[in-house]
Every structure is written in structure tokens, then in C-alpha cells.
Design a protein around this motif. Sequence first.
Motif, short mmCIF file in Angstrom:
data_model
loop_
_atom_site.label_atom_id
_atom_site.label_comp_id
_atom_site.label_asym_id
_atom_site.label_seq_id
_atom_site.Cartn_x
_atom_site.Cartn_y
_atom_site.Cartn_z
N ALA A 100 -0.72 7.04 10.43
CA ALA A 100 -0.01 5.85 9.96
C ALA A 100 -0.17 4.70 10.95
CB ALA A 100 1.46 6.17 9.73
N LYS A 101 -0.09 5.02 12.22
CA LYS A 101 -0.24 3.97 13.25
C LYS A 101 -1.65 3.40 13.23
CE LYS A 101 0.80 3.06 18.07
NZ LYS A 101 1.33 3.61 19.31
N GLU A 102 -2.65 4.28 13.10
CA GLU A 102 -4.04 3.81 13.07
C GLU A 102 -4.32 2.95 11.84
OE1 GLU A 102 -7.29 6.46 14.01
OE2 GLU A 102 -5.91 7.77 15.11
N LEU A 103 -3.73 3.32 10.70
CA LEU A 103 -3.96 2.58 9.46
C LEU A 103 -3.02 1.40 9.29
CD1 LEU A 103 -4.52 5.51 6.92
CD2 LEU A 103 -6.23 4.23 8.22
N ASP A 104 -2.02 1.30 10.18
CA ASP A 104 -1.01 0.24 10.14
C ASP A 104 -0.26 0.27 8.80
OD1 ASP A 104 0.52 -1.82 11.13
OD2 ASP A 104 -0.87 -3.39 10.51
N ILE A 105 0.26 1.45 8.49
CA ILE A 105 1.05 1.64 7.28
C ILE A 105 2.26 2.50 7.66
CG2 ILE A 105 -0.17 3.73 6.54
CD1 ILE A 105 0.07 2.64 3.64
N GLY A 106 3.31 2.42 6.88
CA GLY A 106 4.50 3.22 7.16
C GLY A 106 4.21 4.71 7.03
N SER A 132 -11.67 6.36 4.29
CA SER A 132 -12.43 5.95 5.47
C SER A 132 -11.98 6.71 6.71
CB SER A 132 -12.26 4.45 5.68
OG SER A 132 -12.90 4.03 6.85
N PHE A 133 -10.68 6.90 6.86
CA PHE A 133 -10.17 7.61 8.03
C PHE A 133 -10.70 9.05 8.08
CE2 PHE A 133 -7.16 10.45 10.10
CZ PHE A 133 -7.06 9.85 11.35
N PHE A 134 -10.67 9.74 6.96
CA PHE A 134 -11.12 11.13 6.92
C PHE A 134 -12.62 11.26 6.71
CE2 PHE A 134 -6.61 12.05 5.67
CZ PHE A 134 -6.29 12.78 6.78
N GLY A 135 -13.29 10.16 6.38
CA GLY A 135 -14.74 10.21 6.13
C GLY A 135 -15.06 10.96 4.85
N ILE A 136 -14.27 10.72 3.81
CA ILE A 136 -14.46 11.39 2.53
C ILE A 136 -14.71 10.36 1.45
CG2 ILE A 136 -13.04 13.39 3.13
CD1 ILE A 136 -10.72 12.11 1.58
N GLY A 137 -15.25 10.81 0.33
CA GLY A 137 -15.46 9.94 -0.81
C GLY A 137 -14.23 9.88 -1.68
#
Length: 191
Positions: A100-106, A132-137
Motif C-alpha cells: 500500500a505504501k509503495e502504491l500510495d493507496i490505503g 505492475s507491482f506483481f508483474g502479472i497480466g
Amino acid sequence: MLYEFHAACPRPTAAQIIEWTGRYPEFAEDIRIHAAISRDWDAAGAAEEPIDETMAARARSRVLNALFLSGKQAEATEAEVPADFHEMLRSRGKQIHEVAKELDIGRDVLADLFNGWMTAPVGSRLVDAVSSFFGIGKAIFERAHRHAFDNPKLAHAKSAGPPIIPRRSYEEVIAGSNMDPERKKYWLGEL
């Protein structure tokens, strides 16, 4: 001068290059560059052979085989990816609050998604960010979301009654989150 050189020496030899650079020393570098380009063009043209039906059929077969094999590899890779957001987190060695911190979301938004409490459709910004974070489609994201929704995680019961699953839409989750109004607008696609 370069046009004359090109017209007189369409396939310049070393002797012709030396002759013309001696004749026009002020343009020696330009002559060498043009000669190199002319030789490259000539080499590229010489490599082209007429294509017959047999060569075309073989090339088509090789391309189709490569496409088939790449599809099989993609299926194998897709099958290796866990269908559970919590397994994906464990494989990355992360906790929900870190993501959440990396994506800037709650983190409450991610918890609702990962625990299967968020109903479809999930907002495109969140889909893109998590994918994008997990590198998945997107297909794997949808599979993981469906898995989470079908197998929701329950929080610790705080009442005497039976636990309930607080299912909410993406918009309701974002609106009810603890994020500031600007972040809410961003994740709702209003900015």
C-alpha cells in the motif's frame, strides 16, 4: 561533387575511393562516408534472393511454430503464478501495508481486494498498479480477484453473532477508505 562520385562509382572500390579523396581532399571524409553507405546498400541488395513458394511455405511454418511455442510458454508461465493475492505477497516477501505504501493507496483498500471483499469490477488504476507491482497480466489479476472473491478471508469476530463478509464495490471501498480526498479522486479516476 558527391553526386558526381556516386554517378561515376556506384560500387566504389578502394582504388576509386583513394583517387577521389586525392582529387578532393577537402571532401575526403564525405567521400569515405558515402562510399561506406554505398557498399552497405550494395551488400543489403545482394543478400536479397527471389522467394519461391517452397521458401515462403517454410518461413510461414517456422513463424507459426514459433507463435505456437511462445503461446505454450506463456500458458506455462501463467499457470506457475499463484492464483491468490496472499500467496503473491508471500512470494515477494511483502505485507499489505508495504505494498500500500509503495502504491500510495490505503491499506484498507488493498486488504478489501486481497481478502475478497471488493466486488467486480475493480477500477482500472488499481488493476494496473497491482498488476505492475506483481508483474502479472490482467488475466492473472482477474483470476486472483475471482479466487479471492470465491474464498474470502474473514477477520477476527468481534461480536456474539456470526461473522459476515462486508462486500462492497470498488467505488464504495475507495470512498470509505482512510485516504485523503485527493488520493480518493485519483483512485476513482477523477484526476
